[in-house]
Design a protein around this motif. Sequence first.
Motif, PDB file in Angstrom:
ATOM      1  N   GLY A 120       0.820  -1.211   0.000  1.00 48.70           N
ATOM      2  CA  GLY A 120       0.000   0.000   0.000  1.00 48.70           C
ATOM      3  C   GLY A 120       0.854   1.262   0.000  1.00 48.70           C
ATOM      4  O   GLY A 120       0.564   2.219  -0.732  1.00 48.70           O
ATOM      5  N   GLU A 121       1.899   1.273   0.825  1.00 50.46           N
ATOM      6  CA  GLU A 121       2.787   2.433   0.877  1.00 50.46           C
ATOM      7  C   GLU A 121       3.510   2.638  -0.451  1.00 50.46           C
ATOM      8  O   GLU A 121       3.674   3.774  -0.907  1.00 50.46           O
ATOM      9  N   ILE A 122       3.934   1.544  -1.084  1.00 49.82           N
ATOM     10  CA  ILE A 122       4.614   1.634  -2.376  1.00 49.82           C
ATOM     11  C   ILE A 122       3.665   2.189  -3.436  1.00 49.82           C
ATOM     12  O   ILE A 122       4.041   3.053  -4.231  1.00 49.82           O
ATOM     13  N   ALA A 123       2.429   1.716  -3.443  1.00 50.29           N
ATOM     14  CA  ALA A 123       1.443   2.222  -4.406  1.00 50.29           C
ATOM     15  C   ALA A 123       1.202   3.714  -4.197  1.00 50.29           C
ATOM     16  O   ALA A 123       1.096   4.485  -5.161  1.00 50.29           O
ATOM     17  N   GLU A 124       1.150   4.129  -2.926  1.00 50.40           N
ATOM     18  CA  GLU A 124       0.956   5.548  -2.608  1.00 50.40           C
ATOM     19  C   GLU A 124       2.139   6.390  -3.082  1.00 50.40           C
ATOM     20  O   GLU A 124       1.948   7.474  -3.658  1.00 50.40           O
ATOM     21  N   LEU A 125       3.353   5.902  -2.867  1.00 53.87           N
ATOM     22  CA  LEU A 125       4.537   6.637  -3.320  1.00 53.87           C
ATOM     23  C   LEU A 125       4.587   6.719  -4.842  1.00 53.87           C
ATOM     24  O   LEU A 125       4.930   7.766  -5.405  1.00 53.87           O
ATOM     25  N   GLU A 126       4.237   5.622  -5.510  1.00 56.32           N
ATOM     26  CA  GLU A 126       4.220   5.631  -6.978  1.00 56.32           C
ATOM     27  C   GLU A 126       3.166   6.595  -7.503  1.00 56.32           C
ATOM     28  O   GLU A 126       3.394   7.288  -8.491  1.00 56.32           O
ATOM     29  N   GLU A 127       2.025   6.662  -6.824  1.00 61.93           N
ATOM     30  CA  GLU A 127       0.982   7.614  -7.208  1.00 61.93           C
ATOM     31  C   GLU A 127       1.472   9.044  -7.030  1.00 61.93           C
ATOM     32  O   GLU A 127       1.234   9.902  -7.884  1.00 61.93           O
ATOM     33  N   THR A 128       2.176   9.307  -5.956  1.00 61.82           N
ATOM     34  CA  THR A 128       2.719  10.643  -5.716  1.00 61.82           C
ATOM     35  C   THR A 128       3.715  11.022  -6.797  1.00 61.82           C
ATOM     36  O   THR A 128       3.711  12.152  -7.294  1.00 61.82           O
ATOM     37  N   LEU A 129       4.562  10.087  -7.188  1.00 60.55           N
ATOM     38  CA  LEU A 129       5.564  10.367  -8.221  1.00 60.55           C
ATOM     39  C   LEU A 129       4.968  10.475  -9.622  1.00 60.55           C
ATOM     40  O   LEU A 129       5.643  10.962 -10.532  1.00 60.55           O
ATOM     41  N   SER A 130       3.717  10.058  -9.792  1.00 57.17           N
ATOM     42  CA  SER A 130       3.129  10.030 -11.131  1.00 57.17           C
ATOM     43  C   SER A 130       2.868  11.419 -11.710  1.00 57.17           C
ATOM     44  O   SER A 130       2.756  11.558 -12.921  1.00 57.17           O
ATOM     45  N   SER A 131       2.746  12.437 -10.872  1.00 53.21           N
ATOM     46  CA  SER A 131       2.519  13.779 -11.407  1.00 53.21           C
ATOM     47  C   SER A 131       3.174  14.836 -10.511  1.00 53.21           C
ATOM     48  O   SER A 131       3.331  14.645  -9.305  1.00 53.21           O
ATOM     49  N   GLU A 132       3.523  15.935 -11.136  1.00 54.55           N
ATOM     50  CA  GLU A 132       4.134  17.042 -10.391  1.00 54.55           C
ATOM     51  C   GLU A 132       3.132  17.670  -9.436  1.00 54.55           C
ATOM     52  O   GLU A 132       3.506  18.165  -8.372  1.00 54.55           O
ATOM     53  N   GLU A 133       1.855  17.637  -9.786  1.00 51.57           N
ATOM     54  CA  GLU A 133       0.825  18.192  -8.902  1.00 51.57           C
ATOM     55  C   GLU A 133       0.765  17.426  -7.584  1.00 51.57           C
ATOM     56  O   GLU A 133       0.572  18.024  -6.528  1.00 51.57           O
ATOM     57  N   ASN A 134       0.928  16.101  -7.650  1.00 51.48           N
ATOM     58  CA  ASN A 134       0.928  15.300  -6.420  1.00 51.48           C
ATOM     59  C   ASN A 134       2.136  15.651  -5.552  1.00 51.48           C
ATOM     60  O   ASN A 134       2.030  15.693  -4.324  1.00 51.48           O
ATOM     61  N   ILE A 135       3.281  15.884  -6.192  1.00 50.38           N
ATOM     62  CA  ILE A 135       4.481  16.270  -5.444  1.00 50.38           C
ATOM     63  C   ILE A 135       4.271  17.637  -4.801  1.00 50.38           C
ATOM     64  O   ILE A 135       4.631  17.853  -3.638  1.00 50.38           O
ATOM     65  N   LYS A 136       3.655  18.563  -5.535  1.00 49.62           N
ATOM     66  CA  LYS A 136       3.368  19.889  -4.969  1.00 49.62           C
ATOM     67  C   LYS A 136       2.408  19.789  -3.792  1.00 49.62           C
ATOM     68  O   LYS A 136       2.528  20.529  -2.820  1.00 49.62           O
ATOM     69  N   LYS A 137       1.485  18.845  -3.853  1.00 47.33           N
ATOM     70  CA  LYS A 137       0.553  18.627  -2.736  1.00 47.33           C
ATOM     71  C   LYS A 137       1.308  18.146  -1.500  1.00 47.33           C
ATOM     72  O   LYS A 137       1.036  18.598  -0.383  1.00 47.33           O
ATOM     73  N   VAL A 138       2.280  17.245  -1.694  1.00 49.51           N
ATOM     74  CA  VAL A 138       3.102  16.764  -0.575  1.00 49.51           C
ATOM     75  C   VAL A 138       3.856  17.937   0.046  1.00 49.51           C
ATOM     76  O   VAL A 138       3.893  18.098   1.268  1.00 49.51           O
ATOM     77  N   ILE A 139       4.459  18.770  -0.805  1.00 52.80           N
ATOM     78  CA  ILE A 139       5.211  19.933  -0.316  1.00 52.80           C
ATOM     79  C   ILE A 139       4.286  20.875   0.436  1.00 52.80           C
ATOM     80  O   ILE A 139       4.621  21.346   1.530  1.00 52.80           O
ATOM     81  N   SER A 140       3.129  21.120  -0.106  1.00 55.75           N
ATOM     82  CA  SER A 140       2.154  22.003   0.541  1.00 55.75           C
ATOM     83  C   SER A 140       1.744  21.464   1.910  1.00 55.75           C
ATOM     84  O   SER A 140       1.685  22.216   2.891  1.00 55.75           O
TER      85      SER A 140
END
Length: 176
Positions: A120-140
């Motif tokens: 589950g954690e790996i799938a979540e990390l892969e989802e985060t890496l799938s788009s720059e918007e997801n990475i910006k959400k993590v930063i936010s």
Amino acid sequence: FSCNFNVLVDGYPRVMGVRQILHEWVKWRIESTRRRINFDLGKKSERLHLLHGLEAILLDIDKAIAIIRGTKLEAEVVPNLMKGFDIDETQAEFVAELKLRNINEEYILNRTKDIAKLEGEIAELEETLSSEENIKKVISDELAALSFTDRSEHIYNSGRNGSFSITGNIEFLIRK
């Protein structure tokens, strides 16, 4: 009013305004977050791979013990485990290095319970890496968490030499 700063960007000096500095900082933060997530993903994937090997010997712990005990040379233990359980060298090395007290069903079951969680954690990390918007959400989210926890600054008078200490994330000593 306008401001110009001399800033090193990618090792080269540049004159930048506040807007440009913030833009460069956001680019740096996105890239460093991407690298951190990739690192975490790699570590979790390695751990999952080892746990799959451990899960394979769970099916027959007695067979694993018999393979280890029946092997005449220490160097042959890993290849024999690889053949006996159809696991790779890294997994076989992990199994061979287990302490005797850990070769019980409870230990192995507790370790293998982590498989679903890691997947589950790996799938979540892969989802985060799938788009720059997801990475910006993590930063936010990280910055929002910081803004609430770092408001614990307290100013108090130490009573000596007119000095004050500001505590919180950083300490300063202001002398009059």
